[in-house]
Scaffold this motif. Sequence first.
Motif, PDB file in Angstrom:
ATOM      1  N   MET A 180      29.593  60.986  81.701  1.00  0.00           N
ATOM      2  CA  MET A 180      30.499  59.822  81.737  1.00  0.00           C
ATOM      3  C   MET A 180      31.061  59.273  80.447  1.00  0.00           C
ATOM      4  N   HIS A 181      32.452  59.224  80.274  1.00  0.00           N
ATOM      5  CA  HIS A 181      33.028  58.871  79.127  1.00  0.00           C
ATOM      6  C   HIS A 181      33.541  57.272  79.210  1.00  0.00           C
ATOM      7  N   ASP A 182      32.597  56.483  78.850  1.00  0.00           N
ATOM      8  CA  ASP A 182      32.945  54.865  79.114  1.00  0.00           C
ATOM      9  C   ASP A 182      33.380  54.324  77.761  1.00  0.00           C
ATOM     10  N   GLY A 183      34.494  54.378  77.424  1.00  0.00           N
ATOM     11  CA  GLY A 183      35.217  53.888  76.167  1.00  0.00           C
ATOM     12  C   GLY A 183      34.462  54.778  75.136  1.00  0.00           C
ATOM     13  N   ALA A 184      33.873  54.118  74.155  1.00  0.00           N
ATOM     14  CA  ALA A 184      33.316  54.802  73.276  1.00  0.00           C
ATOM     15  C   ALA A 184      31.785  55.396  73.447  1.00  0.00           C
ATOM     16  N   THR A 185      31.348  54.788  74.663  1.00  0.00           N
ATOM     17  CA  THR A 185      30.022  55.398  75.120  1.00  0.00           C
ATOM     18  C   THR A 185      30.016  56.673  76.165  1.00  0.00           C
ATOM     19  N   GLU A 210      20.452  59.273  74.420  1.00  0.00           N
ATOM     20  CA  GLU A 210      21.891  59.157  74.321  1.00  0.00           C
ATOM     21  C   GLU A 210      22.070  59.080  72.916  1.00  0.00           C
ATOM     22  N   ALA A 211      21.507  58.114  72.341  1.00  0.00           N
ATOM     23  CA  ALA A 211      21.731  57.727  70.712  1.00  0.00           C
ATOM     24  C   ALA A 211      21.432  59.011  69.941  1.00  0.00           C
ATOM     25  N   ILE A 212      20.099  59.594  70.149  1.00  0.00           N
ATOM     26  CA  ILE A 212      20.047  60.998  69.369  1.00  0.00           C
ATOM     27  C   ILE A 212      21.321  61.779  69.474  1.00  0.00           C
ATOM     28  N   GLU A 213      21.506  62.206  70.919  1.00  0.00           N
ATOM     29  CA  GLU A 213      22.468  63.022  71.069  1.00  0.00           C
ATOM     30  C   GLU A 213      23.791  62.704  70.589  1.00  0.00           C
ATOM     31  N   ALA A 214      24.071  61.632  70.451  1.00  0.00           N
ATOM     32  CA  ALA A 214      25.496  61.104  69.954  1.00  0.00           C
ATOM     33  C   ALA A 214      25.486  61.394  68.344  1.00  0.00           C
ATOM     34  N   SER A 215      24.110  61.458  67.731  1.00  0.00           N
ATOM     35  CA  SER A 215      24.166  61.498  66.316  1.00  0.00           C
ATOM     36  C   SER A 215      24.544  63.008  66.045  1.00  0.00           C
ATOM     37  N   ASP A 273      24.196  46.543  89.336  1.00  0.00           N
ATOM     38  CA  ASP A 273      25.168  45.769  88.362  1.00  0.00           C
ATOM     39  C   ASP A 273      24.311  45.208  87.297  1.00  0.00           C
ATOM     40  N   ALA A 274      23.042  45.305  87.366  1.00  0.00           N
ATOM     41  CA  ALA A 274      22.014  44.900  86.374  1.00  0.00           C
ATOM     42  C   ALA A 274      21.640  45.953  85.628  1.00  0.00           C
ATOM     43  N   GLY A 275      22.119  47.240  85.699  1.00  0.00           N
ATOM     44  CA  GLY A 275      21.625  48.402  85.041  1.00  0.00           C
ATOM     45  C   GLY A 275      22.561  48.714  83.872  1.00  0.00           C
ATOM     46  N   ARG A 276      22.388  49.850  83.000  1.00  0.00           N
ATOM     47  CA  ARG A 276      23.137  50.234  81.839  1.00  0.00           C
ATOM     48  C   ARG A 276      24.635  50.344  82.064  1.00  0.00           C
ATOM     49  N   GLY A 277      25.215  50.508  83.223  1.00  0.00           N
ATOM     50  CA  GLY A 277      26.506  50.594  83.539  1.00  0.00           C
ATOM     51  C   GLY A 277      26.892  51.768  84.016  1.00  0.00           C
ATOM     52  N   GLY A 278      26.119  53.001  83.978  1.00  0.00           N
ATOM     53  CA  GLY A 278      26.526  54.366  84.717  1.00  0.00           C
ATOM     54  C   GLY A 278      27.069  54.249  86.165  1.00  0.00           C
ATOM     55  N   SER A 279      26.200  53.579  86.896  1.00  0.00           N
ATOM     56  CA  SER A 279      26.789  53.290  88.306  1.00  0.00           C
ATOM     57  C   SER A 279      27.847  52.573  88.737  1.00  0.00           C
ATOM     58  N   LYS A 280      28.065  51.523  87.620  1.00  0.00           N
ATOM     59  CA  LYS A 280      29.002  50.527  87.744  1.00  0.00           C
ATOM     60  C   LYS A 280      30.201  51.368  87.333  1.00  0.00           C
ATOM     61  N   PHE A 281      30.083  52.301  86.347  1.00  0.00           N
ATOM     62  CA  PHE A 281      31.179  53.135  85.752  1.00  0.00           C
ATOM     63  C   PHE A 281      31.756  54.180  87.094  1.00  0.00           C
ATOM     64  N   MET A 282      30.582  54.748  87.704  1.00  0.00           N
ATOM     65  CA  MET A 282      31.099  55.607  88.660  1.00  0.00           C
ATOM     66  C   MET A 282      32.008  55.014  89.966  1.00  0.00           C
ATOM     67  N   HIS A 283      31.315  53.734  90.173  1.00  0.00           N
ATOM     68  CA  HIS A 283      32.035  53.063  91.289  1.00  0.00           C
ATOM     69  C   HIS A 283      33.324  52.445  91.104  1.00  0.00           C
ATOM     70  N   GLU A 284      33.536  52.134  89.781  1.00  0.00           N
ATOM     71  CA  GLU A 284      34.704  51.393  89.364  1.00  0.00           C
ATOM     72  C   GLU A 284      35.973  52.339  88.691  1.00  0.00           C
ATOM     73  N   HIS A 285      35.470  53.372  88.110  1.00  0.00           N
ATOM     74  CA  HIS A 285      36.451  54.284  87.395  1.00  0.00           C
ATOM     75  C   HIS A 285      36.718  55.508  87.875  1.00  0.00           C
ATOM     76  N   ALA A 300      21.844  48.381  73.099  1.00  0.00           N
ATOM     77  CA  ALA A 300      21.344  47.619  74.172  1.00  0.00           C
ATOM     78  C   ALA A 300      21.501  48.290  75.535  1.00  0.00           C
ATOM     79  N   GLU A 301      22.681  49.019  75.717  1.00  0.00           N
ATOM     80  CA  GLU A 301      22.982  49.657  77.162  1.00  0.00           C
ATOM     81  C   GLU A 301      22.879  51.007  76.907  1.00  0.00           C
ATOM     82  N   GLN A 302      22.140  51.736  75.888  1.00  0.00           N
ATOM     83  CA  GLN A 302      22.178  52.909  75.580  1.00  0.00           C
ATOM     84  C   GLN A 302      20.707  53.606  75.356  1.00  0.00           C
ATOM     85  N   SER A 303      20.203  54.529  75.788  1.00  0.00           N
ATOM     86  CA  SER A 303      18.959  55.387  75.839  1.00  0.00           C
ATOM     87  C   SER A 303      18.730  55.912  74.471  1.00  0.00           C
TER      88      SER A 303
END
Length: 321
Positions: A48-53, A255-260, A79-91, A249-252
């Motif tokens: 999922m490409h959620d903005g810059a994340t 994910e941060a290692i992969e982004a590097s 809705d209390a999670g990191r945003g992945g399921s919210k992204f799937m539902h909303e976008h 804060a909302e990144q594992s």
Amino acid sequence: MSASDNLIPVIVSDVVAVNDIIKRFEFRHLDGDALPAFSGGAHIVVEMHDGATRRKNAYSLMSSPFDRGAYAISVRRDDAGRGGSKFMHEHVKPGMKMNISPPVNLFALDHRAKKHLMIAGGIGITPFIAQMTQAHAMGAPFELHYTARSASQAAYMDHLKDRFGGNVVCYCDDDGGGLDLTALLADQPLGTHVYVCGPKGMINAVIETATNLGWPAAHIHFEHFLSPPVGQAFSVHLARAGIDVTVGAEQSLLEAIEASGTPVRSMCRGGACGHCETAIVHCDGELRHNDHWLDDDQKASQKFIMPCVSRFCGTRLELDL
């Protein structure tokens, strides 16, 4: 090498609201090709490409293993999670292009079993839908016991009853019904294998009850993919790469290692498979382990971490990457 390195381009062909908190998503190959074969219990990783994340979440395949034209998953909104399921539902909408990983199975049916006893809780029903389709086609005896908080939240309950009849037994908390694990597990023929997917408490109860009744460990199968928790941002030093990485804060951590751009092995991304186990070079602070892979002694040693679900709070964390 990660299971999600060789990503498959897909198009979202359908999105269905199953109930107030669950949506079903269907994917087809972008080029119209057949998707890779899989067996019941397999999962894919959805990018999922959620903005810059960029997020990568694992979801069980619930579609038929005999239909390679499309994959289907179900996502419970949190809705209390990191945003992945919210992204799937909303976008995520029909026609949207996405990338998914090839399927991986860490929860396959054991074909040596004389009977497959399946126990599902809530959204843990999804891998069993594909497994029941496979078992039914093979003529293998199976039985599903499905628990949910309420009939309104019991995704696919009516469909499964209609399709598999007496092989499906359902329990809803709001109806006062409950599953008697001891009675169920004590009354199974020799050669039965039990499979459980759902909340952590249910998984632990099934494992403990079956073990106490003398079930062989090889006959007890479970799947529990954890979602990486949110937390305070922190920094980590990758010793071999010679770089510092900030984990949001909302990144594992994974994910941060992969982004590097630093390669790291991974598969389930939920603390269950052990593929991303990483050695710690130096730790000055508290490791917050959230996985099912490391044992208590390994966690206490501060020598290993599962970056897919675990976090850190302290002065310095240095990894052998």
